[in-house]
Motif scaffolding. Structure first.
Motif, mmCIF file in Angstrom:
data_model
loop_
_atom_site.group_PDB
_atom_site.id
_atom_site.type_symbol
_atom_site.label_atom_id
_atom_site.label_comp_id
_atom_site.label_asym_id
_atom_site.label_seq_id
_atom_site.Cartn_x
_atom_site.Cartn_y
_atom_site.Cartn_z
ATOM 1 N N MET A 11 36.075 46.769 35.666
ATOM 2 C CA MET A 11 35.538 45.464 36.045
ATOM 3 C C MET A 11 36.471 44.866 37.085
ATOM 4 N N VAL A 12 35.911 44.401 38.186
ATOM 5 C CA VAL A 12 36.688 43.725 39.228
ATOM 6 C C VAL A 12 36.290 42.256 39.210
ATOM 7 N N PHE A 13 37.276 41.379 39.000
ATOM 8 C CA PHE A 13 37.008 39.941 38.912
ATOM 9 C C PHE A 13 37.668 39.216 40.077
ATOM 10 N N PHE A 14 36.862 38.438 40.809
ATOM 11 C CA PHE A 14 37.360 37.627 41.917
ATOM 12 C C PHE A 14 37.352 36.157 41.516
ATOM 13 N N HIS A 15 38.497 35.514 41.710
ATOM 14 C CA HIS A 15 38.661 34.131 41.282
ATOM 15 C C HIS A 15 38.049 33.153 42.278
ATOM 16 N N GLY A 16 37.859 31.929 41.788
ATOM 17 C CA GLY A 16 37.338 30.855 42.616
ATOM 18 C C GLY A 16 38.439 29.962 43.150
ATOM 19 N N GLY A 17 38.037 28.745 43.547
ATOM 20 C CA GLY A 17 38.956 27.799 44.160
ATOM 21 C C GLY A 17 38.561 27.463 45.589
ATOM 22 N N TYR A 18 37.244 27.626 45.898
ATOM 23 C CA TYR A 18 36.728 27.326 47.241
ATOM 24 C C TYR A 18 37.468 28.090 48.334
ATOM 25 N N TRP A 19 37.917 29.289 48.034
ATOM 26 C CA TRP A 19 38.642 30.137 48.999
ATOM 27 C C TRP A 19 39.929 29.469 49.478
ATOM 28 N N LEU A 20 40.326 28.383 48.799
ATOM 29 C CA LEU A 20 41.452 27.566 49.248
ATOM 30 C C LEU A 20 42.619 27.560 48.259
ATOM 31 N N ALA A 21 42.379 27.959 47.029
ATOM 32 C CA ALA A 21 43.379 27.756 45.982
ATOM 33 C C ALA A 21 43.362 28.899 44.979
ATOM 34 N N PHE A 22 44.422 28.940 44.176
ATOM 35 C CA PHE A 22 44.607 29.873 43.068
ATOM 36 C C PHE A 22 44.932 31.286 43.557
ATOM 37 N N GLY A 23 45.261 32.129 42.582
ATOM 38 C CA GLY A 23 45.594 33.517 42.839
ATOM 39 C C GLY A 23 45.247 34.335 41.614
ATOM 40 N N PRO A 24 45.392 35.649 41.691
ATOM 41 C CA PRO A 24 44.954 36.487 40.570
ATOM 42 C C PRO A 24 45.669 36.186 39.264
ATOM 43 N N ARG A 25 46.908 35.746 39.326
ATOM 44 C CA ARG A 25 47.673 35.550 38.093
ATOM 45 C C ARG A 25 47.363 34.234 37.388
ATOM 46 N N ASP A 26 46.437 33.461 37.944
ATOM 47 C CA ASP A 26 45.938 32.279 37.237
ATOM 48 C C ASP A 26 44.818 32.636 36.270
ATOM 49 N N TRP A 27 44.337 33.872 36.301
ATOM 50 C CA TRP A 27 43.116 34.230 35.574
ATOM 51 C C TRP A 27 43.258 35.487 34.729
ATOM 52 N N SER A 28 44.480 35.941 34.490
ATOM 53 C CA SER A 28 44.697 37.203 33.781
ATOM 54 C C SER A 28 43.971 37.247 32.439
ATOM 55 N N HIS A 29 43.932 36.127 31.737
ATOM 56 C CA HIS A 29 43.337 36.093 30.395
ATOM 57 C C HIS A 29 41.863 36.460 30.399
ATOM 58 N N LEU A 30 41.196 36.313 31.545
ATOM 59 C CA LEU A 30 39.771 36.643 31.594
ATOM 60 C C LEU A 30 39.537 38.152 31.564
ATOM 61 N N ALA A 31 40.600 38.930 31.620
ATOM 62 C CA ALA A 31 40.473 40.384 31.466
ATOM 63 C C ALA A 31 40.292 40.792 30.013
ATOM 64 N N ALA A 32 40.536 39.877 29.082
ATOM 65 C CA ALA A 32 40.622 40.250 27.667
ATOM 66 C C ALA A 32 39.347 40.877 27.127
#
Length: 274
Positions: free
Chosen positions: A77-98
């Motif tokens: 599964m490949v997950f791309f984060h949001g933030g209006y292409w302006l904010a956040f990074g992959p390590r803000d969302w690690s828990h969604l891999a669970a």
């Protein structure tokens, strides 16, 4: 809702202030507190499940956190984060891999260069490069999920013109799940964030998934029933344009609609991996 004509300048909505129409935190109880909680959950998850770091380019943000299950992965599964292409990074969302990880799937969470350092066309190209890199690393079926701006990215990767930019993915792409996606970018021309996004009319149209033919991969669109009218319109527009099923998640808003990705037995995870 009437579907806009192909040359309509924007998705229909009842608000004239588009900054407010596309604002989420101000309309969610304790909206500004969510990023800190996401970061804490993500850090705790990484402590228990350290990822492998992959690179797909030389850019500072062109990194991928890859979480591997015990034993051979059933797919990725490949997950791309949001933030209006302006904010956040992959390590803000690690828990969604669970959720997917517990089901025996590998999970990749790519970063990408944020605006204004990159335009959306370039970000889409990076998303394709990251997906190809993941597919080269993990065998088996590929599923794409993304939230908000990430929902735009995974939908955009489903458009036929992106196939050549993702070698090795092709027929392995099983499902695409845009979650609260931005499917028509033309309304963003009338927001203050466009000072950083730098969209013009041509790019906004070219990078709008709702204006491209439906993908061959199966698509499931997901949106919170309590989201802002503009996001409900965006999800419905993509559903109608692609004749794809749309799930309205009861009592979910833009910030908690993604929570079921962390739950192995959630309907969201079951559909995504099914």
């Amino acid at each position: 809702m009437e579907r806009p004509a192909p040359d309509s300048p924007a998705v229909r909505h009842d608000l004239t202030d588009l900054d407010d129409a596309y604002s989420n935190a101000a309309h969610i109880p304790d909206g500004p507190g969510y990023p800190a909680r996401w970061a804490a959950r993500a850090a705790a998850f990484r402590a228990e499940h350290p990822p492998v770091e992959l690179r797909y380019g030389d850019g500072a943000r062109q990194v991928i956190d890859l979480f591997l299950p015990q034993g051979a992965p059933q797919g990725v599964m490949v997950f791309f984060h949001g933030g209006y292409w302006l904010a956040f990074g992959p390590r803000d969302w690690s828990h969604l891999a669970a959720g997917a990880l517990a089901q025996g799937w590998a999970v990749a969470v790519p970063g990408y260069t944020l605006a204004p350092a990159a335009r959306i066309t370039g970000i889409v190209a990076e998303a394709a490069q990251a997906t190809a890199r993941v597919a080269a690393e993990v065998p088996g079926p590929v599923v794409l999920a993304g939230h908000s701006a990430g929902g735009h990215l995974v939908a955009r990767l489903g458009c036929a013109d992106m196939a050549a930019a993702m070698p090795g993915v092709g027929g392995r792409l099983r499902r695409i799940m845009p979650i609260s996606p931005l499917a028509d970018l033309r309304p963003l021309l009338r927001t203050s964030m466009n000072a950083d996004l730098r969209l013009d009319a041509a790019e906004a149209a070219a990078q709008s998934p709702a204006l491209c033919p439906a993908p061959e991969a199966r698509v499931q669109i997901w949106v919170g029933a309590d989201e802002r009218p503009a996001f409900l319109d965006q999800a419905r527009l993509l559903s109608e344009a692609w004749v794809a099923p749309l799930h309205l998640a009861p009592a979910r808003h833009h910030f908690d609609v993604i929570d079921p990705l962390a739950e192995p037995d959630s309907r969201m995870v079951q559909i995504l991996l099914g």
